[in-house]
Design a protein around this motif. Sequence first.
Motif, short mmCIF file in Angstrom:
data_model
loop_
_atom_site.label_atom_id
_atom_site.label_comp_id
_atom_site.label_asym_id
_atom_site.label_seq_id
_atom_site.Cartn_x
_atom_site.Cartn_y
_atom_site.Cartn_z
N GLY A 162 48.60 -14.78 44.49
CA GLY A 162 47.29 -15.34 44.01
C GLY A 162 47.27 -16.75 43.97
O GLY A 162 46.74 -17.73 44.54
N LEU A 163 48.66 -17.49 43.42
CA LEU A 163 48.63 -18.88 43.28
C LEU A 163 48.96 -19.49 44.98
O LEU A 163 48.60 -20.68 45.13
N ALA A 164 49.87 -18.69 45.62
CA ALA A 164 49.89 -19.18 47.06
C ALA A 164 48.50 -19.17 47.72
O ALA A 164 48.31 -20.17 48.45
N PHE A 165 47.69 -18.35 47.63
CA PHE A 165 46.26 -18.51 48.02
C PHE A 165 45.67 -19.84 47.56
O PHE A 165 45.13 -20.40 48.51
N SER A 166 45.65 -19.99 46.38
CA SER A 166 45.12 -21.16 45.72
C SER A 166 45.70 -22.64 46.34
O SER A 166 45.10 -23.47 46.77
N ALA A 167 46.96 -22.57 46.52
CA ALA A 167 47.61 -24.09 46.79
C ALA A 167 47.36 -24.13 48.45
O ALA A 167 46.93 -25.36 48.59
N LYS A 168 47.10 -22.90 49.21
CA LYS A 168 46.71 -23.16 50.57
C LYS A 168 45.41 -23.60 50.80
O LYS A 168 44.92 -24.42 51.57
N ILE A 169 44.37 -23.34 49.92
CA ILE A 169 42.92 -23.55 49.95
C ILE A 169 43.07 -24.97 49.78
O ILE A 169 42.26 -25.58 50.15
N ILE A 170 43.32 -25.39 48.27
CA ILE A 170 43.38 -26.76 47.90
C ILE A 170 43.79 -27.60 48.88
O ILE A 170 43.31 -28.67 49.12
N SER A 171 45.14 -27.43 49.52
CA SER A 171 45.59 -28.18 50.51
C SER A 171 44.66 -28.35 51.63
O SER A 171 44.67 -29.68 52.30
N ARG A 172 44.07 -27.21 51.86
CA ARG A 172 43.11 -27.49 53.17
C ARG A 172 42.10 -28.47 53.18
O ARG A 172 41.51 -29.09 53.81
N TYR A 173 41.59 -28.53 51.88
CA TYR A 173 40.39 -29.58 51.36
C TYR A 173 41.04 -30.94 50.87
O TYR A 173 40.18 -31.60 50.00
N HIS A 174 42.23 -31.42 51.35
CA HIS A 174 42.83 -32.66 50.92
C HIS A 174 42.92 -32.63 49.43
O HIS A 174 42.88 -33.75 48.99
N HIS A 216 47.03 -7.45 50.97
CA HIS A 216 47.21 -8.82 50.44
C HIS A 216 48.02 -9.69 51.59
O HIS A 216 47.61 -10.79 51.87
N MET A 217 48.97 -9.02 52.24
CA MET A 217 49.77 -9.88 53.11
C MET A 217 48.92 -10.07 54.14
O MET A 217 49.16 -11.26 54.97
N LEU A 218 48.15 -9.24 54.81
CA LEU A 218 47.43 -9.70 55.83
C LEU A 218 46.11 -10.46 55.52
O LEU A 218 45.85 -11.45 56.39
N ASP A 219 45.76 -10.57 54.30
CA ASP A 219 44.61 -11.57 53.82
C ASP A 219 45.12 -12.75 53.86
O ASP A 219 44.97 -13.97 54.38
N PHE A 220 46.62 -12.93 53.46
CA PHE A 220 47.43 -14.31 53.44
C PHE A 220 47.62 -14.71 54.72
O PHE A 220 47.62 -15.94 54.95
N ALA A 221 47.81 -14.00 55.62
CA ALA A 221 48.27 -14.26 56.99
C ALA A 221 47.06 -14.79 57.77
O ALA A 221 47.04 -15.77 58.53
N ARG A 222 45.84 -14.14 57.53
CA ARG A 222 44.47 -14.68 58.09
C ARG A 222 43.92 -15.78 57.49
O ARG A 222 42.84 -16.42 57.80
N LEU A 223 44.36 -16.29 56.18
CA LEU A 223 43.83 -17.27 55.41
C LEU A 223 43.69 -18.78 56.17
O LEU A 223 42.45 -19.27 56.18
N GLN A 224 44.73 -18.93 56.70
CA GLN A 224 44.75 -20.28 57.70
C GLN A 224 43.75 -20.33 58.66
O GLN A 224 43.02 -21.29 58.87
N HIS A 225 43.67 -19.41 59.23
CA HIS A 225 42.44 -19.09 60.54
C HIS A 225 41.17 -19.30 59.87
O HIS A 225 40.21 -20.02 60.58
N SER A 226 40.95 -18.42 58.80
CA SER A 226 39.57 -18.55 58.08
C SER A 226 39.22 -19.91 57.44
O SER A 226 38.09 -20.01 57.57
N LEU A 227 40.24 -20.50 57.14
CA LEU A 227 40.01 -21.96 56.70
C LEU A 227 39.59 -22.77 57.51
O LEU A 227 38.79 -23.78 57.45
N ASP A 228 40.26 -22.52 58.83
CA ASP A 228 40.05 -23.59 59.84
C ASP A 228 38.36 -23.41 60.21
O ASP A 228 37.80 -24.21 60.97
N ASP A 229 37.90 -22.02 60.35
CA ASP A 229 36.72 -21.81 60.77
C ASP A 229 35.78 -22.06 59.95
O ASP A 229 34.58 -22.44 60.23
N ALA A 230 35.85 -22.24 58.49
CA ALA A 230 34.97 -22.64 57.39
C ALA A 230 34.53 -24.13 57.59
O ALA A 230 35.61 -24.81 57.79
#
Length: 418
Positions: free
Chosen positions: A383-395, A261-275
């Motif tokens: 889980g909620l940290a994932f959600s907050a970062k994803i929602i923020s990425r899409y303004h 889960h920690m690795l997924d969270f660390a890679r999330l920002q890079h994955s969001l930028d590529d999507a």
Amino acid sequence: MWRFVVALVSVLLIASILLGQIFDTLYSSDDTSEPLVSEQLSLTLPLLKLMALGEVSDFDPNLMKDENNQRNAILYTRAMDEYPLPALLQEQLKRQEPVYLETQEHVMVHLLTSTHDILIYQYDKQIEKEDYRLSLTLSFYLLLVIVIVIFLAPFVRRLMRLSAAATKLGDGQLDVRLQVGTLWYIRDIELSFNQMASKISLLMDDIKLLAGGLSHELRTPLARVRMGLDTLVEAQDEQLRAKYESRVNQQLDDMEGLLIHMLDFARLQHSLDDAKPNKMDLAQMLSSLISNTYHGSVELTLPSESVCINADLRYLNMAVSNIIDNAIKYGRSKCAVKVFYENNHIAVSISDDGQGIDAEKRATVFKPFVRLDRQQCPGFGIGLAFSAKIISRYHGTVEVDDCPDLGGARFTLRFVSE
């Protein structure tokens, strides 16, 4: 950067045209040779015409010269066939019209005589006492350089501020930001720097959270594993050994899950930028998610019209499902999802009938490794940290408060309508 190039070229062209017109006007107003030439011809032309017609036979050419012959005036004749003139000028001579020819040094007046020869009166041009051409040229380029310096001064000043801010950022001052100015050709650079600094600051905050969470979350399972291994070595009963082996394996599985889960969270920002976000129907996405995943355990309310946002379907599904899972986990029996318009935004509310979240703890639930009830609800608090970062990425934004209908917590997501 292309805006700066366009602005610089535009300033150079406009300044060159305006300064050229100004200096051309000044030079023309200072040119006094033309009136002197016209005066010289006005005095001599009537007499030249009389000589060409043969009405003056005993004329002394020295009378045509000015005082001290300062302009080297001379009078002579040439045969028509020996003096090459264009046919057009020859026709002009035959009509008894004077032909004026001018070189850089002389002015020559041509008249056709009665014997079909060419009478030529030649004199030097008026020598200007002062030639302002060089000084005007130097002044032109000096003013052009001054205009360029005035144009580049704010640009260079902004670049110096950008360099200083970049140095501070490199030294670890992650809160440094540039004050965005009004210069349209450098505004994008300043905005890009601020966005870069914000992303770096966000990534560093995530690293600090991950490092702190890792040391905190791994301490307990590591201690249990150590204690279990010590007990396992000393135990002689096979059933007791099997029991401790099972506990050690469970702790190792928990540690493995935490690291994943920690690795997924660390890679999330890079994955969001590529999507690449695309325009999607939020109502259709929620309807499909709830019907396929929760099988009627979640009540869904949708508006009659379509609601479209710009996001990536996979990551938005992850963000919404994490919040719904959290509502089901902490709620008693009910979970409601409602989509509606609110102040030119699309809002999604996810409510439960649980105990709710205390006001002083609401700001922390979106941070990694935060679990309000560690005893009753398992998990890692990501889980909620994932959600907050994803929602923020899409303004978008997400906030939590109390639900007046169900009595539990209510998470409200807001997105810009497309």
